[in-house]
Write a protein that holds these residues in place. Structure first.
Motif, PDB file in Angstrom:
ATOM      1  N   ARG A  39       0.840  -1.209   0.000  1.00 45.35           N
ATOM      2  CA  ARG A  39       0.000   0.000   0.000  1.00 45.35           C
ATOM      3  C   ARG A  39       0.873   1.257   0.000  1.00 45.35           C
ATOM      4  NH1 ARG A  39      -3.572   0.722   5.049  1.00 45.35           N
ATOM      5  NH2 ARG A  39      -1.581   1.427   5.840  1.00 45.35           N
ATOM      6  N   ALA A  40       1.921   1.262   0.817  1.00 47.85           N
ATOM      7  CA  ALA A  40       2.821   2.419   0.858  1.00 47.85           C
ATOM      8  C   ALA A  40       3.535   2.587  -0.477  1.00 47.85           C
ATOM      9  CB  ALA A  40       3.824   2.252   1.991  1.00 47.85           C
ATOM     10  N   GLU A  41       3.952   1.487  -1.063  1.00 49.81           N
ATOM     11  CA  GLU A  41       4.627   1.529  -2.361  1.00 49.81           C
ATOM     12  C   GLU A  41       3.702   2.111  -3.423  1.00 49.81           C
ATOM     13  OE1 GLU A  41       5.748  -1.753  -5.710  1.00 49.81           O
ATOM     14  OE2 GLU A  41       6.148  -2.294  -3.631  1.00 49.81           O
ATOM     15  N   VAL A  42       2.478   1.647  -3.444  1.00 52.54           N
ATOM     16  CA  VAL A  42       1.502   2.107  -4.426  1.00 52.54           C
ATOM     17  C   VAL A  42       1.202   3.582  -4.227  1.00 52.54           C
ATOM     18  CG1 VAL A  42      -0.929   1.902  -5.087  1.00 52.54           C
ATOM     19  CG2 VAL A  42       0.464  -0.148  -4.798  1.00 52.54           C
ATOM     20  N   ARG A  43       1.045   3.980  -2.998  1.00 48.31           N
ATOM     21  CA  ARG A  43       0.708   5.373  -2.680  1.00 48.31           C
ATOM     22  C   ARG A  43       1.842   6.317  -3.067  1.00 48.31           C
ATOM     23  NH1 ARG A  43      -0.706   4.961   2.742  1.00 48.31           N
ATOM     24  NH2 ARG A  43       1.503   4.947   3.175  1.00 48.31           N
ATOM     25  N   ASP A  44       3.082   5.876  -2.898  1.00 48.28           N
ATOM     26  CA  ASP A  44       4.226   6.758  -3.073  1.00 48.28           C
ATOM     27  C   ASP A  44       4.798   6.799  -4.484  1.00 48.28           C
ATOM     28  OD1 ASP A  44       4.019   7.410  -0.417  1.00 48.28           O
ATOM     29  OD2 ASP A  44       5.561   6.010   0.232  1.00 48.28           O
ATOM     30  N   GLN A  45       4.453   5.851  -5.314  1.00 45.23           N
ATOM     31  CA  GLN A  45       5.063   5.816  -6.636  1.00 45.23           C
ATOM     32  C   GLN A  45       4.264   6.614  -7.651  1.00 45.23           C
ATOM     33  OE1 GLN A  45       3.576   1.878  -8.882  1.00 45.23           O
ATOM     34  NE2 GLN A  45       5.069   1.527  -7.333  1.00 45.23           N
ATOM     35  N   LEU A  46       4.948   7.032  -8.673  1.00 39.24           N
ATOM     36  CA  LEU A  46       4.273   7.683  -9.786  1.00 39.24           C
ATOM     37  C   LEU A  46       3.726   6.586 -10.677  1.00 39.24           C
ATOM     38  CD1 LEU A  46       6.859  10.459 -10.645  1.00 39.24           C
ATOM     39  CD2 LEU A  46       4.696  10.694  -9.427  1.00 39.24           C
ATOM     40  N   TRP A  47       2.472   6.715 -11.052  1.00 42.83           N
ATOM     41  CA  TRP A  47       1.814   5.657 -11.812  1.00 42.83           C
ATOM     42  C   TRP A  47       1.928   5.869 -13.305  1.00 42.83           C
ATOM     43  CZ3 TRP A  47      -0.379   1.215 -10.239  1.00 42.83           C
ATOM     44  CH2 TRP A  47      -0.440   1.044  -8.871  1.00 42.83           C
ATOM     45  N   THR A  48       2.245   4.781 -13.955  1.00 41.39           N
ATOM     46  CA  THR A  48       2.203   4.783 -15.410  1.00 41.39           C
ATOM     47  C   THR A  48       1.032   3.943 -15.886  1.00 41.39           C
ATOM     48  OG1 THR A  48       3.728   2.905 -15.485  1.00 41.39           O
ATOM     49  CG2 THR A  48       4.683   5.106 -15.630  1.00 41.39           C
ATOM     50  N   ALA A  49       0.433   3.216 -14.954  1.00 47.80           N
ATOM     51  CA  ALA A  49      -0.712   2.365 -15.288  1.00 47.80           C
ATOM     52  C   ALA A  49      -1.952   3.230 -15.520  1.00 47.80           C
ATOM     53  CB  ALA A  49      -0.983   1.384 -14.150  1.00 47.80           C
ATOM     54  N   GLY A  50      -2.867   2.665 -16.223  1.00 48.19           N
ATOM     55  CA  GLY A  50      -4.115   3.361 -16.495  1.00 48.19           C
ATOM     56  C   GLY A  50      -5.003   3.429 -15.266  1.00 48.19           C
ATOM     57  N   ARG A  51      -6.004   4.236 -15.383  1.00 37.70           N
ATOM     58  CA  ARG A  51      -6.939   4.466 -14.279  1.00 37.70           C
ATOM     59  C   ARG A  51      -7.633   3.173 -13.831  1.00 37.70           C
ATOM     60  NH1 ARG A  51     -11.174   9.275 -15.147  1.00 37.70           N
ATOM     61  NH2 ARG A  51     -11.925   9.513 -13.019  1.00 37.70           N
ATOM     62  N   ARG A  52      -8.058   2.359 -14.772  1.00 38.87           N
ATOM     63  CA  ARG A  52      -8.742   1.103 -14.465  1.00 38.87           C
ATOM     64  C   ARG A  52      -7.812   0.162 -13.688  1.00 38.87           C
ATOM     65  NH1 ARG A  52     -11.404  -1.876 -19.258  1.00 38.87           N
ATOM     66  NH2 ARG A  52     -13.305  -0.905 -18.531  1.00 38.87           N
ATOM     67  N   GLU A  53      -6.558   0.070 -14.121  1.00 39.45           N
ATOM     68  CA  GLU A  53      -5.597  -0.803 -13.437  1.00 39.45           C
ATOM     69  C   GLU A  53      -5.348  -0.331 -12.012  1.00 39.45           C
ATOM     70  OE1 GLU A  53      -2.098  -1.182 -15.843  1.00 39.45           O
ATOM     71  OE2 GLU A  53      -3.324  -1.476 -17.628  1.00 39.45           O
ATOM     72  N   ARG A  54      -5.229   0.968 -11.813  1.00 34.71           N
ATOM     73  CA  ARG A  54      -5.029   1.507 -10.458  1.00 34.71           C
ATOM     74  C   ARG A  54      -6.232   1.189  -9.576  1.00 34.71           C
ATOM     75  NH1 ARG A  54      -3.315   6.208 -13.299  1.00 34.71           N
ATOM     76  NH2 ARG A  54      -5.261   7.220 -12.736  1.00 34.71           N
ATOM     77  N   ARG A  55      -7.437   1.324 -10.131  1.00 37.26           N
ATOM     78  CA  ARG A  55      -8.644   1.053  -9.361  1.00 37.26           C
ATOM     79  C   ARG A  55      -8.722  -0.424  -8.963  1.00 37.26           C
ATOM     80  NH1 ARG A  55     -13.119   1.960 -12.766  1.00 37.26           N
ATOM     81  NH2 ARG A  55     -12.198   3.992 -12.986  1.00 37.26           N
ATOM     82  N   ARG A  56      -8.388  -1.317  -9.884  1.00 41.55           N
ATOM     83  CA  ARG A  56      -8.442  -2.752  -9.575  1.00 41.55           C
ATOM     84  C   ARG A  56      -7.421  -3.117  -8.494  1.00 41.55           C
ATOM     85  NH1 ARG A  56     -11.403  -6.237 -11.906  1.00 41.55           N
ATOM     86  NH2 ARG A  56      -9.933  -7.959 -11.806  1.00 41.55           N
TER      87      ARG A  56
END
Length: 67
Positions: A39-56
């Motif tokens: 969760r901390a990793e996900v919260r702190d990183q810059l996302w290159t994934a699409g919105r749907r992937e982040r939501r899933r």
């Protein structure tokens, strides 16, 4: 990495309950530590994934954490 974390990272929400249910209290505690780190990793990183992937992924983390 555990199968549960692999499933959560893949955003496979529907598979999470079946992996959480058979865990013992000790196994759940160990998984929880890993899920918090993810969760901390996900919260702190810059996302290159699409919105749907982040939501899933977010949804899979929520289901796993609730279990």
């Amino acid at each position: 990495m555990s199968e549960l974390l692999d499933v959560v990272r893949a955003g496979r929400v529907e598979d999470v309950p079946g992996l959480v249910k058979p865990l013992t209290a000790r196994e759940r505690a160990a998984e929880l530590r890993e899920l918090k780190a993810l969760r901390a990793e996900v919260r702190d990183q810059l996302w290159t994934a699409g919105r749907r992937e982040r939501r899933r992924l977010r949804d899979a983390l929520l289901v796993a954490g609730a279990g």
